[in-house]
Design an enzyme around this catalytic site. Structure first.
Site, PDB file in Angstrom:
ATOM      1  CE1 TYR A  30      -3.947  -2.096   0.443  1.00 37.39           C
ATOM      2  CE2 TYR A  30      -2.565  -3.314   1.975  1.00 37.39           C
ATOM      3  CZ  TYR A  30      -3.704  -3.226   1.197  1.00 37.39           C
ATOM      4  OH  TYR A  30      -4.588  -4.273   1.169  1.00 37.39           O
ATOM      5  CD  GLU A  58     -10.729  -8.048   9.202  1.00 39.48           C
ATOM      6  OE1 GLU A  58      -9.655  -8.140   8.583  1.00 39.48           O
ATOM      7  OE2 GLU A  58     -11.603  -7.196   8.918  1.00 39.48           O
ATOM      8  CG  ASP A  63       2.701  -2.491   8.432  1.00 34.30           C
ATOM      9  OD1 ASP A  63       1.991  -1.476   8.345  1.00 34.30           O
ATOM     10  OD2 ASP A  63       2.249  -3.611   8.715  1.00 34.30           O
ATOM     11  CD  GLN A  94      -7.819   4.938   8.227  1.00 35.82           C
ATOM     12  OE1 GLN A  94      -8.348   6.037   8.335  1.00 35.82           O
ATOM     13  NE2 GLN A  94      -8.106   3.961   9.053  1.00 35.82           N
TER      14      GLN A  94
END
Ligand SMILES: Cc1cc2nc3c(=O)[nH]c(=O)nc-3n(C[C@H](O)[C@H](O)[C@H](O)COP(=O)(O)OP(=O)(O)OC[C@H]3O[C@@H](n4cnc5c(N)ncnc54)[C@H](O)[C@@H]3O)c2cc1C
Length: 401
Positions: A15, A170, A300, A318
């Site tokens: 990302y 999840e 990260d 995000q």
């Protein structure tokens, strides 16, 4: 823009890295800079969908797309290679495809599994850190169901999930959706399947208020999931997890064990920079590494301080994408010789899915749950694809259709 043409090197196409490149290619012309992107694989994967691949609710190909599909090859050179070393003094990066010079470096090499030294965990448990590890978990679960039917054993099929954090919950949400279908395919009674989640902390999903945590827990319990909270896992082996209950060690037997309770930044960070903690380096307000005006660390691998709470923001997709947009902007400013701007995070909230039809979330300060949360999750997942790849990619890879 008129300035000396610089070499910009971006490491990692998750990302953070891919969003940086897709922004830079819009902001800079070919005359402004040489942009090179290096990534292990030829594709980008949606790391936030890995639990779905692992549970078998999506095929792994659904969560990936070729990097060449979203980069402007007139402006960006993409090199599929593994980064093996970063030499800050000579401003060079070594890879399996040769050495690359840089004037400006963006390190976005992402996350790995962290087992906190638990004996046997790395060897025996599956982890959800890339499409290969997620697929390996899924294949083993499916193999065990197929074997079970043939073996005529009367033992239950057990799956142990280590960790009741975001990823663990999840993943369980997807499993309770995919396992009934697996049972039907193999003619196995769902009551013969044991799904157990083991968590060391007394509470799960610490980022959500108690009532939403209760909702998620009840949702999973209603579908047969058992929870062992306040139960540390002290070892993993070929038979399952070893846990500690009231000071006594107990073996929990399982045919598959999946570790979801820890991630860290890329180990290459520890080898390449000083002051790195679990693969994460503290960055300045403008996202550069202290002492290196030409190196940005984002996603990260970065510890970005939340000024109000005097601790770093949790690492998420995000924030990784916002860091990327900000880095592209700061690179443009630096090329013009202008002052860089400090990063400020716009936390839009979090949604934890419980399969494809349910979930819980805190969005813009408001609580949501049920189908509304599931829909919001699809919007968030599709938005990430849209932000990097534009409307065509969002149509083919997003989750809104
Ligand atoms: C199951 C799961 C669910 C999640 N759900 C959410 C969610 O709902 N919301 C949210 O915000 N976050 C979520 N996250 C967290 C989110 O996925 C990460 O924070 C995000 O992926 C970080 O992005 P990144 O670009 O820094 O790193 P990554 O996505 O890890 O990308 C790093 C890239 O670098 C490449 N790379 C690594 N090492 C090398 C090397 N040596 N050489 C070359 N290339 C290399 C990798 O192949 C990868 O392409 C979830 C994570 C998981 C595992």
């Amino acid at each position: 823009m008129s300035f000396e043409r610089k070499k910009i090197l971006v490491l990692g196409a998750g990302y953070a890295g891919l969003q940086t490149v897709t922004k830079l290619q819009k902001m800079l012309s070919h005359q402004d800079a040489d942009i090179t992107l290096i990534n292990k694989d030829e594709y980008h994967y949606e790391a936030t969908w890995l639990h779905e691949t692992a549970a078998g609710t999506i095929d792994w190909e659904e969560g990936v797309y070729p990097i060449n599909k979203v980069i402007d090859t007139q402006k960006v050179v993409f090199v599929p290679a593994e980064v093996t070393a970063i030499d800050k003094e000579s401003q060079q990066v070594e890879t399996t495809q040769g050495t690359f010079d840089y004037d400006i470096l963006v390190v976005a090499l992402g996350f790995e599994s962290e087992t906190f030294g638990i004996e046997g965990m790395a060897e025996h448990a599956h982890s959800l850190v890339n499409p290969q590890t997620a697929l390996a978990a899924r294949q083993e679960i499916e193999r065990n169901f197929a074997k079970y039917k043939q073996s005529n054993e009367d033992k239950d099929i057990s799956i142990l999930v280590g960790g009741a954090g975001f990823t663990g919950i999840e993943f369980l949400g997807e499993l309770v959706e995919s396992i009934p279908e697996l049972c039907e395919r193999h003619g196995i009674d769902y009551n013969k399947v044991n799904l157990t989640c083991v968590e060391a902390a007394p509470k799960m999903l610490p980022m959500f208020p108690e009532n939403l945590v209760e909702y998620a827990m009840q949702y999973l319990k209603d579908r047969g999931v058992k929870f062992m909270v306040g139960t540390p896992i002290v070892a993993a082996n070929e038979n399952g997890f070893v846990v500690e209950v009231e000071g006594e060690k107990q073996q929990l037997e399982a045919s598959s064990i999946v570790w979801t309770a820890g991630v860290r930044g890329n180990r290459l960070m520890d080898e390449s920079f000083e002051g790195v903690k679990r693969g994460r380096i503290m960055v300045n307000a403008d996202l550069r590494v202290e002492g290196y005006d030409n190196i940005y660390a984002i996603g990260d691998v970065a510890a970005v301080m939340n000024g109000e709470e005097s601790r770093p923001w949790p690492t998420t997709a995000q924030i990784a994408m916002q860091l990327a947009e900000h880095t592209a902007k700061n690179i443009q400013l630096s090329l013009k010789g202008d002052k860089l701007e400090p990063f400020s995070y716009n936390d839009r909230g979090t949604v934890c899915s419980l399969g494809s039809k349910d979930g819980i979330g805190l969005v813009m300060g408001r609580q949501i749950k049920g189908r509304k949360a599931a829909l919001m999750k699809r919007v968030i997942d599709s938005r990430a694809v849209f932000k990097i790849g534009g409307p065509m990619l969002a149509v083919s890879k997003g989750k809104m259709l």
